[in-house]
Design an enzyme around this catalytic site. Structure first.
Site, PDB file in Angstrom:
ATOM      1  NE  ARG A 101       4.439  45.305 -97.504  1.00  0.00           N
ATOM      2  CZ  ARG A 101       4.031  46.468 -98.014  1.00  0.00           C
ATOM      3  NH1 ARG A 101       4.900  47.347 -98.443  1.00  0.00           N
ATOM      4  NH2 ARG A 101       2.760  46.718 -98.123  1.00  0.00           N
ATOM      5  CE  LYS A 156       9.949  26.964 -85.972  1.00  0.00           C
ATOM      6  NZ  LYS A 156       9.503  25.771 -85.224  1.00  0.00           N
ATOM      7  CD  GLU A 170      13.664  24.309 -75.692  1.00  0.00           C
ATOM      8  OE1 GLU A 170      13.726  23.290 -76.401  1.00  0.00           O
ATOM      9  OE2 GLU A 170      12.657  25.057 -75.651  1.00  0.00           O
ATOM     10  CE  LYS A 182      16.478  26.620 -83.429  1.00  0.00           C
ATOM     11  NZ  LYS A 182      15.653  27.405 -82.538  1.00  0.00           N
ATOM     12  CD  GLU A 197       8.385  23.374 -87.669  1.00  0.00           C
ATOM     13  OE1 GLU A 197       9.134  24.152 -87.047  1.00  0.00           O
ATOM     14  OE2 GLU A 197       7.312  22.981 -87.239  1.00  0.00           O
ATOM     15  NE  ARG A 203      13.239  25.743 -87.172  1.00  0.00           N
ATOM     16  CZ  ARG A 203      13.616  27.003 -87.265  1.00  0.00           C
ATOM     17  NH1 ARG A 203      13.877  27.510 -88.442  1.00  0.00           N
ATOM     18  NH2 ARG A 203      13.741  27.754 -86.197  1.00  0.00           N
ATOM     19  CG  ASN A 250       8.446  22.228 -82.733  1.00  0.00           C
ATOM     20  OD1 ASN A 250       8.908  23.181 -82.109  1.00  0.00           O
ATOM     21  ND2 ASN A 250       8.066  22.318 -83.993  1.00  0.00           N
ATOM     22  CG  HIS A 308       8.576  22.439 -77.950  1.00  0.00           C
ATOM     23  ND1 HIS A 308       9.583  21.592 -77.545  1.00  0.00           N
ATOM     24  CD2 HIS A 308       9.092  23.699 -77.845  1.00  0.00           C
ATOM     25  CE1 HIS A 308      10.655  22.310 -77.227  1.00  0.00           C
ATOM     26  NE2 HIS A 308      10.383  23.574 -77.402  1.00  0.00           N
ATOM     27  CG  HIS A 339       3.904  25.335 -77.479  1.00  0.00           C
ATOM     28  ND1 HIS A 339       4.203  25.255 -78.814  1.00  0.00           N
ATOM     29  CD2 HIS A 339       5.017  25.838 -76.882  1.00  0.00           C
ATOM     30  CE1 HIS A 339       5.446  25.688 -79.021  1.00  0.00           C
ATOM     31  NE2 HIS A 339       5.956  26.039 -77.860  1.00  0.00           N
ATOM     32  CG  HIS A 359       9.479  27.603 -73.552  1.00  0.00           C
ATOM     33  ND1 HIS A 359       8.339  27.175 -74.185  1.00  0.00           N
ATOM     34  CD2 HIS A 359      10.518  27.180 -74.338  1.00  0.00           C
ATOM     35  CE1 HIS A 359       8.657  26.522 -75.297  1.00  0.00           C
ATOM     36  NE2 HIS A 359       9.973  26.519 -75.416  1.00  0.00           N
TER      37      HIS A 359
HETATM   38  P1  NAD Z   1      12.617  35.208 -70.875  1.00  0.00           P
HETATM   39  O1  NAD Z   1      12.963  35.856 -72.118  1.00  0.00           O
HETATM   40  O2  NAD Z   1      11.307  35.519 -70.222  1.00  0.00           O
HETATM   41  O3  NAD Z   1      13.778  35.469 -69.829  1.00  0.00           O
HETATM   42  C1  NAD Z   1      13.664  34.918 -68.551  1.00  0.00           C
HETATM   43  C2  NAD Z   1      13.767  35.985 -67.452  1.00  0.00           C
HETATM   44  O4  NAD Z   1      15.140  36.275 -67.253  1.00  0.00           O
HETATM   45  C3  NAD Z   1      13.092  37.297 -67.767  1.00  0.00           C
HETATM   46  O5  NAD Z   1      12.489  37.800 -66.594  1.00  0.00           O
HETATM   47  C4  NAD Z   1      14.238  38.205 -68.184  1.00  0.00           C
HETATM   48  O6  NAD Z   1      13.961  39.531 -67.893  1.00  0.00           O
HETATM   49  C5  NAD Z   1      15.362  37.692 -67.343  1.00  0.00           C
HETATM   50  N1  NAD Z   1      16.711  37.805 -67.888  1.00  0.00           N
HETATM   51  C6  NAD Z   1      17.123  37.689 -69.167  1.00  0.00           C
HETATM   52  N2  NAD Z   1      18.453  37.681 -69.239  1.00  0.00           N
HETATM   53  C7  NAD Z   1      18.915  37.834 -67.980  1.00  0.00           C
HETATM   54  C8  NAD Z   1      20.204  37.897 -67.405  1.00  0.00           C
HETATM   55  N3  NAD Z   1      21.301  37.725 -68.149  1.00  0.00           N
HETATM   56  N4  NAD Z   1      20.302  38.104 -66.077  1.00  0.00           N
HETATM   57  C9  NAD Z   1      19.185  38.223 -65.313  1.00  0.00           C
HETATM   58  N5  NAD Z   1      17.941  38.133 -65.777  1.00  0.00           N
HETATM   59  C10 NAD Z   1      17.806  37.931 -67.109  1.00  0.00           C
HETATM   60  O7  NAD Z   1      12.635  33.609 -71.006  1.00  0.00           O
HETATM   61  P2  NAD Z   1      13.524  32.622 -71.887  1.00  0.00           P
HETATM   62  O8  NAD Z   1      13.476  31.346 -71.161  1.00  0.00           O
HETATM   63  O9  NAD Z   1      14.796  33.200 -72.259  1.00  0.00           O
HETATM   64  O10 NAD Z   1      12.679  32.488 -73.238  1.00  0.00           O
HETATM   65  C11 NAD Z   1      11.411  31.880 -73.238  1.00  0.00           C
HETATM   66  C12 NAD Z   1      10.708  32.225 -74.514  1.00  0.00           C
HETATM   67  O11 NAD Z   1      11.494  31.794 -75.612  1.00  0.00           O
HETATM   68  C13 NAD Z   1       9.351  31.556 -74.650  1.00  0.00           C
HETATM   69  O12 NAD Z   1       8.412  32.485 -75.073  1.00  0.00           O
HETATM   70  C14 NAD Z   1       9.577  30.523 -75.745  1.00  0.00           C
HETATM   71  O13 NAD Z   1       8.404  30.255 -76.461  1.00  0.00           O
HETATM   72  C15 NAD Z   1      10.638  31.183 -76.569  1.00  0.00           C
HETATM   73  N6  NAD Z   1      11.432  30.271 -77.383  1.00  0.00           N
HETATM   74  C16 NAD Z   1      11.523  30.539 -78.709  1.00  0.00           C
HETATM   75  C17 NAD Z   1      12.282  29.710 -79.524  1.00  0.00           C
HETATM   76  C18 NAD Z   1      12.456  30.065 -80.975  1.00  0.00           C
HETATM   77  O14 NAD Z   1      12.974  29.231 -81.730  1.00  0.00           O
HETATM   78  N7  NAD Z   1      12.096  31.265 -81.385  1.00  0.00           N
HETATM   79  C19 NAD Z   1      12.941  28.597 -78.983  1.00  0.00           C
HETATM   80  C20 NAD Z   1      12.832  28.364 -77.615  1.00  0.00           C
HETATM   81  C21 NAD Z   1      12.070  29.210 -76.815  1.00  0.00           C
HETATM   82  N1  GLY Z   2      12.490  25.925 -81.231  1.00  0.00           N
HETATM   83  C1  GLY Z   2      11.996  25.215 -82.373  1.00  0.00           C
HETATM   84  C2  GLY Z   2      12.549  25.702 -83.673  1.00  0.00           C
HETATM   85  O1  GLY Z   2      13.325  26.637 -83.694  1.00  0.00           O
HETATM   86  O2  GLY Z   2      12.226  25.172 -84.697  1.00  0.00           O
END
Ligand code: NAD
Ligand code: GLY
Length: 387
Positions: A138, A160, A202, A244, A254, A259, A263, A266, A270, A283
């Site tokens: 939890r 998130k 972003e 942000k 949200e 908030r 998006n 998005h 998505h 993404h």
């Molecule tokens: P990712 O986490 O897949 O990383 C991209 C690639 O880079 C991966 O292959 C990883 O292994 C590699 N990598 C990471 N750091 C590295 C480094 N310093 N050097 C070399 N390689 C490295 O992709 P991302 O773009 O970071 O994240 C995308 C995800 O984030 C999506 O699932 C998206 O939905 C999510 N996201 C979430 C939020 C949120 O608010 N929670 C906001 C935006 C995006």
């Molecule tokens: N990436 C959208 C949010 O954090 O609300």
């Protein structure tokens, strides 16, 4: 607008949560070489007055021997006993299977509510690990050490967390704020070009939705950003996090609609990611194409003129981002609409879109004729995009 003079190599931005949540407020440390301070940061946040003595790092193979090892060194230097778990690299890791495997590993390691869980990696590792931390026993104390631009400017901040289902992106998740975020811009040196550009989508989003001046700065400084000039990158991360944090502070869960502005693009994005297959489009690439669609939808509705659509297109292109998705060329627009109806902003299957009203400002718009959305999708995905 020029970035503020860089007088030191680190910045701290506080995410001040309101009311009863005030004690969950936290600091985002951004800078060059700040990863070495991770252990000290964790010591600064005892849980229930218990000092941190144990941490479990979660990382993927891309950062294991580099940035995760540096995080581990910092924790061990601070006297924190550390173990490391690895997950698959890439979007496919945000799955029920990977979450279940991590839950089992945490049980096997006898993680308890004073075991700090530290996500080292991109948004995938952060979202997955945060969800596992939110749900195991939890809720375990959670830290974000973002190593992609996407994670530093967006996903590591705001709480998130979640995983994907075949039916849609991020459909299962939880709000679970980290105790702190340590964003070391030096980690970006190893980031592949395509991943770096993905994060910039972003960044453009923040300019479009909240800060016309920042948008203008990006237009003027696109070349320095693409060259990864250290001062430009530090400014991009810092400004994005500040924007942000301000939104998250005012609408953590949200609920008020505020908030939802984060998006922008998005709802389209998505649906593109889900339909193309997770990982086919990054993404940020999907978000860039989604913003191109959203801007065109806003123009069709008379909310903005062609000049704003063109400025956004030009900036996205100058940052090496796509406006169209050739991989979805043969996908019927109706299929994408059906996926969009499961978007978290949809109410009873009716779509709501975040659409620009002017540069630096967006609004949430409902009741849009689905046939208009279909037309925009067909124009944007299947043919040249007339502005
Ligand atoms: P990712 O986490 O897949 O990383 C991209 C690639 O880079 C991966 O292959 C990883 O292994 C590699 N990598 C990471 N750091 C590295 C480094 N310093 N050097 C070399 N390689 C490295 O992709 P991302 O773009 O970071 O994240 C995308 C995800 O984030 C999506 O699932 C998206 O939905 C999510 N996201 C979430 C939020 C949120 O608010 N929670 C906001 C935006 C995006
Ligand atoms: N990436 C959208 C949010 O954090 O609300």
């Amino acid at each position: 607008m020029t970035p503020p003079t860089v007088s030191s190599s680190s910045r701290s931005i506080r995410v001040r949560l309101a009311g009863d949540a005030a004690d969950r407020s936290y600091t985002v440390v951004i800078g060059s070489g700040v990863l070495g301070g991770l252990g000290a940061a964790i010591h600064s946040r005892p849980t229930d007055s218990v000092n941190a003595s144990r941490a479990i790092i979660v990382a993927d193979s891309a950062v294991l021997v580099s940035h995760a090892a540096a995080a581990e060194a910092s924790l061990q230097a601070a006297g924190i006993d550390t173990q490391t778990l690895t997950v698959l690299a890439g979007e496919s890791a945000k799955s029920v299977t990977e979450a279940a495997r991590l839950w089992s590993e945490l049980a096997h390691l006898a993680a308890d509510r004073h075991t700090h869980i530290v996500a080292v990696g991109g948004g995938v590792v952060g979202d997955l690990t945060g969800f596992v931390a939110a749900t195991f026993a939890r809720g375990l104390p959670f830290w974000q050490v973002p190593t992609t631009l996407m994670a530093q400017v967006d996903s590591a901040v705001g709480g998130k967390t979640g995983i994907n289902l075949d039916a849609g992106k991020n459909l299962v998740g939880a709000f679970w704020q980290p105790l702190g975020v340590v964003a070391d811009v030096n980690t970006l040196a190893t980031l592949p070009e395509r991943e770096f550009k993905s994060g910039l989508a972003e960044v453009v989003k923040y300019g479009m939705i909240l800060d016309a001046q920042f948008f203008g700065w990006l237009e003027t400084n696109a070349h320095s950003v693409m060259a990864r000039d250290p001062a430009a990158i530090l400014y991009v991360v810092e400004r994005s996090v500040a924007l942000k944090a301000d939104v998250v502070e005012r609408d953590e869960h949200e609920r008020s609609g505020l908030r939802a502005v984060l998006n922008y693009g998005h709802t389209f994005a998505h649906a593109f990611e889900t339909t193309a297959g997770y990982g086919v489009l990054l993404h940020g690439e999907a978000v860039a194409i989604g913003m191109a669609c959203a801007a065109r939808l806003a123009m069709e509705l008379g909310h903005i003129g062609a000049d704003i659509v063109a400025r956004q297109d030009r900036l996205l292109e100058s940052l090496g981002l796509p406006l169209r998705a050739p991989c979805l060329r043969h996908t019927p627009a109706e299929k994408l609409l059906a996926v969009m109806a499961r978007d978290k902003k949809a109410v009873a299957g009716r779509l709501n879109f975040v659409l620009p009203e002017r540069l630096g400002h967006v609004g949430l718009v409902g009741g849009i004729d689905p046939s208009l959305v279909c037309r925009v999708l067909m124009q944007s995905l299947l043919s040249d995009c007339p502005a």
